[in-house]
Write a protein that holds these residues in place. Structure first.
Motif, PDB file in Angstrom:
ATOM      1  N   GLU A 109      19.816  28.509  32.754  1.00  0.00           N
ATOM      2  CA  GLU A 109      21.163  28.515  33.336  1.00  0.00           C
ATOM      3  C   GLU A 109      22.241  28.239  32.299  1.00  0.00           C
ATOM      4  O   GLU A 109      23.405  28.554  32.519  1.00  0.00           O
ATOM      5  CB  GLU A 109      21.259  27.476  34.451  1.00  0.00           C
ATOM      6  CG  GLU A 109      20.462  27.822  35.673  1.00  0.00           C
ATOM      7  CD  GLU A 109      20.583  26.767  36.758  1.00  0.00           C
ATOM      8  OE1 GLU A 109      21.380  25.813  36.617  1.00  0.00           O
ATOM      9  OE2 GLU A 109      19.872  26.902  37.757  1.00  0.00           O
ATOM     10  N   SER A 110      21.882  27.649  31.175  1.00  0.00           N
ATOM     11  CA  SER A 110      22.877  27.298  30.159  1.00  0.00           C
ATOM     12  C   SER A 110      22.634  27.997  28.820  1.00  0.00           C
ATOM     13  O   SER A 110      23.149  27.556  27.791  1.00  0.00           O
ATOM     14  CB  SER A 110      22.896  25.779  29.959  1.00  0.00           C
ATOM     15  OG  SER A 110      21.643  25.339  29.462  1.00  0.00           O
ATOM     16  N   SER A 111      21.872  29.076  28.829  1.00  0.00           N
ATOM     17  CA  SER A 111      21.489  29.739  27.580  1.00  0.00           C
ATOM     18  C   SER A 111      22.669  30.134  26.706  1.00  0.00           C
ATOM     19  O   SER A 111      22.656  29.917  25.497  1.00  0.00           O
ATOM     20  CB  SER A 111      20.649  30.983  27.859  1.00  0.00           C
ATOM     21  OG  SER A 111      19.343  30.631  28.185  1.00  0.00           O
ATOM     22  N   ILE A 112      23.692  30.735  27.292  1.00  0.00           N
ATOM     23  CA  ILE A 112      24.817  31.195  26.474  1.00  0.00           C
ATOM     24  C   ILE A 112      25.600  30.014  25.922  1.00  0.00           C
ATOM     25  O   ILE A 112      25.947  29.988  24.742  1.00  0.00           O
ATOM     26  CB  ILE A 112      25.703  32.188  27.257  1.00  0.00           C
ATOM     27  CG1 ILE A 112      24.911  33.484  27.502  1.00  0.00           C
ATOM     28  CG2 ILE A 112      26.998  32.477  26.505  1.00  0.00           C
ATOM     29  CD1 ILE A 112      25.613  34.513  28.343  1.00  0.00           C
ATOM     30  N   ASN A 113      25.845  29.000  26.745  1.00  0.00           N
ATOM     31  CA  ASN A 113      26.530  27.802  26.242  1.00  0.00           C
ATOM     32  C   ASN A 113      25.723  27.139  25.133  1.00  0.00           C
ATOM     33  O   ASN A 113      26.288  26.696  24.123  1.00  0.00           O
ATOM     34  CB  ASN A 113      26.777  26.802  27.374  1.00  0.00           C
ATOM     35  CG  ASN A 113      27.886  27.233  28.282  1.00  0.00           C
ATOM     36  OD1 ASN A 113      28.842  27.884  27.865  1.00  0.00           O
ATOM     37  ND2 ASN A 113      27.787  26.872  29.546  1.00  0.00           N
ATOM     38  N   ASP A 114      24.424  27.078  25.294  1.00  0.00           N
ATOM     39  CA  ASP A 114      23.569  26.470  24.273  1.00  0.00           C
ATOM     40  C   ASP A 114      23.644  27.256  22.959  1.00  0.00           C
ATOM     41  O   ASP A 114      23.725  26.671  21.883  1.00  0.00           O
ATOM     42  CB  ASP A 114      22.121  26.396  24.744  1.00  0.00           C
ATOM     43  CG  ASP A 114      21.922  25.466  25.927  1.00  0.00           C
ATOM     44  OD1 ASP A 114      22.819  24.635  26.210  1.00  0.00           O
ATOM     45  OD2 ASP A 114      20.871  25.582  26.603  1.00  0.00           O
ATOM     46  N   ALA A 115      23.630  28.582  23.052  1.00  0.00           N
ATOM     47  CA  ALA A 115      23.711  29.424  21.854  1.00  0.00           C
ATOM     48  C   ALA A 115      25.058  29.249  21.163  1.00  0.00           C
ATOM     49  O   ALA A 115      25.131  29.107  19.935  1.00  0.00           O
ATOM     50  CB  ALA A 115      23.484  30.887  22.222  1.00  0.00           C
TER      51      ALA A 115
END
Length: 146
Positions: A109-115
């Motif tokens: 759910e947070s992949s883009i924020n994490d990247a």
């Protein structure tokens, strides 16, 4: 309402390798650049559409991985995907630096924020990194190039 994104993202001005002719850099907010992988780029480069979120692949297909390795030779970048419809969906990332993959692709759910956070993008006063760079400005990959 649907949202789809398939792209590469990196710190502004960090790309040193030449882009294949089918790809273009689009400046984002907060010191980031986006390289949308639209339908014409998918066709020209022989890449699959949303392999991690739509197809459910566990690993990044060779063509996308090869592109990321080439373009990340001098600076980190993230391959990102998102697919949402009616409020439900998923997102994914794969991070590359020095021409190599940094870990396995991540679907969460947070992949883009994490990247984006890994790349050094700060959310600042925004809700999150996704909002800080302005990824909500368009609802699909194609629109980033119009």
């Amino acid at each position: 309402m649907a949202y789809t994104l398939q792209a590469l993202v990196m710190k502004s001005g960090s790309l040193r390798a030449p882009l294949p002719g089918a790809l273009k850099v689009v400046p984002l907010l907060a010191g980031a650049d986006l390289i949308p992988i639209d339908a014409s780029a998918l066709k020209a480069l022989g890449l699959p559409f949303l392999p991690l979120t739509d197809e459910g692949s566990a690993g990044l297909p060779f063509g996308i991985s090869q592109l990321c390795e080439k373009l990340s030779a001098h600076s980190a970048l993230a391959y990102i995907e998102a697919e949402f419809f009616g409020g439900s969906g998923t997102q994914a990332h794969a991070i590359y630096s020095a021409g190599k993959s940094i870990g396995e692709p991540v679907v969460s759910e947070s992949s883009i924020n994490d990247a984006l956070s890994y790349l050094g993008i700060s959310k600042g006063d925004s809700l999150d990194e996704f909002e800080a760079v302005g990824l909500g400005r368009h609802r699909n990959t194609e629109s980033w190039l119009s």
